[in-house]
Motif scaffolding. Structure first.
Motif, short mmCIF file in Angstrom:
data_model
loop_
_atom_site.label_atom_id
_atom_site.label_comp_id
_atom_site.label_asym_id
_atom_site.label_seq_id
_atom_site.Cartn_x
_atom_site.Cartn_y
_atom_site.Cartn_z
N HIS A 1 3.02 2.81 -2.15
CA HIS A 1 2.78 4.24 -3.27
C HIS A 1 1.22 4.58 -3.16
O HIS A 1 1.17 5.87 -3.64
N ALA A 2 0.36 3.75 -3.08
CA ALA A 2 -0.97 4.40 -2.87
C ALA A 2 -1.25 5.38 -1.95
O ALA A 2 -1.81 6.48 -1.73
N ARG A 3 -0.55 5.24 -0.67
CA ARG A 3 -0.63 5.91 0.54
C ARG A 3 0.22 7.26 0.29
O ARG A 3 -0.16 8.38 0.66
N GLN B 1 -1.99 9.29 -1.81
CA GLN B 1 -3.29 9.70 -1.12
C GLN B 1 -2.67 11.12 -0.23
O GLN B 1 -3.49 12.12 -0.04
N GLN C 1 0.83 -1.40 0.17
CA GLN C 1 -0.10 -0.10 0.09
C GLN C 1 0.98 1.29 0.10
O GLN C 1 0.37 2.44 0.04
#
Length: 258
Positions: free
Chosen positions: A195-197, A200, A193
């Motif tokens: 890169h997604a975090r 975000q 998670q």
């Protein structure tokens, strides 16, 4: 944007405001070579001057952030005098300043190893996210060197002088949870998670006024070397600029309409 050999540089898509630099030498765990240092300096300069960039995400390709200075690259330079070595360090000084003085907020998304100069680079970011498999180490003593790329400045400010000395003198490896507990990172997230975090978090920051983001970052960076009187003067000067920005006027009008 120029294409590079050792890094990937992505401009903001549409009006996202988020740029990304990826250290891209996965076969060497993104070891910092002389070319990478020069390319990183160039890319940072170009992105910092681009008004469309509101946030920068810095990451590593593959399953590592950066394993430190490229020892093969160092050995290839051959024997050098102290003066020649000093001249060679100039490229790393330029890179360090380009990252530390980057106009807008920088988020480092650190997965896997961040050793030596890799750890130093991560600590130059404004916000550090670690994956749960991240490992950090001031490895310099193991190869007879001293911390560089800004670590002698950033490390004691983040963890205190005694802890900084312990990390630098023992070259002890620490895991993500220990690094977070020391204050070296904002969050630890599952590696899947990361890169997604980072995106975000970048999106939440990019919603802000570019002028206010830049002024806030610069003022907070100055606070550790300033007194209250100096900071109040910086607040007043910065607020005077922010109050004249189109973003402030639009936000104020929107607030009134609500």
């Amino acid at each position: 944007m120029i294409e590079y050999e050792t890094i990937l540089c992505e401009m903001p898509q549409a009006d996202s405001g988020i740029a990304t630099i990826t250290l891209n030498r996965p076969a060497s765990l993104n070891a910092l070579s002389r070319r990478m240092a020069d390319e990183l300096t160039d890319a940072l300069g170009q992105l910092s001057a681009d008004a469309s960039v509101r946030v920068l995400v810095l990451r590593g390709a593959g399953h590592a952030f950066c394993s430190g200075g490229d020892v093969r690259d160092m050995a290839g330079a051959g024997p050098r005098s102290a003066d020649e070595s000093l001249q060679g360090m100039e490229r790393y000084r330029r890179m360090t300043l380009a990252l530390h003085e980057f106009r807008q907020p920088v988020i480092a998304a650190v997965d896997g190893v961040a050793f030596g100069a890799g750890m130093s680079i991560a600590l130059l970011a404004d916000l550090v996210l670690l994956s749960d498999r991240a490992r950090l180490c001031m490895v310099f003593q193991r190869v007879g060197l001293i911390p560089d790329c800004g670590a002698l400045y950033t490390l004691p400010r983040l963890v205190g002088l005694q802890q900084a000395k312990a990390l630098a003198l023992t070259a002890r490896e620490i895991n993500a949870c220990e690094a977070h507990a020391m204050g070296l990172a904002l969050e630890v997230v599952p590696w899947q998670q990361l890169h997604a975090r980072a995106l975000q978090l970048a999106q939440s920051i990019a919603k802000g006024s570019p002028i206010a983001l830049s002024l806030t970052k610069q003022a907070l960076d100055a606070s550790l070397q300033s007194d209250l009187s100096t900071m109040l003067a910086l607040e007043a000067a910065g607020q005077a600029v922010a109050l004249t920005s189109p973003q402030h006027h639009l936000a104020a009008q929107a607030f009134v309409r609500k």
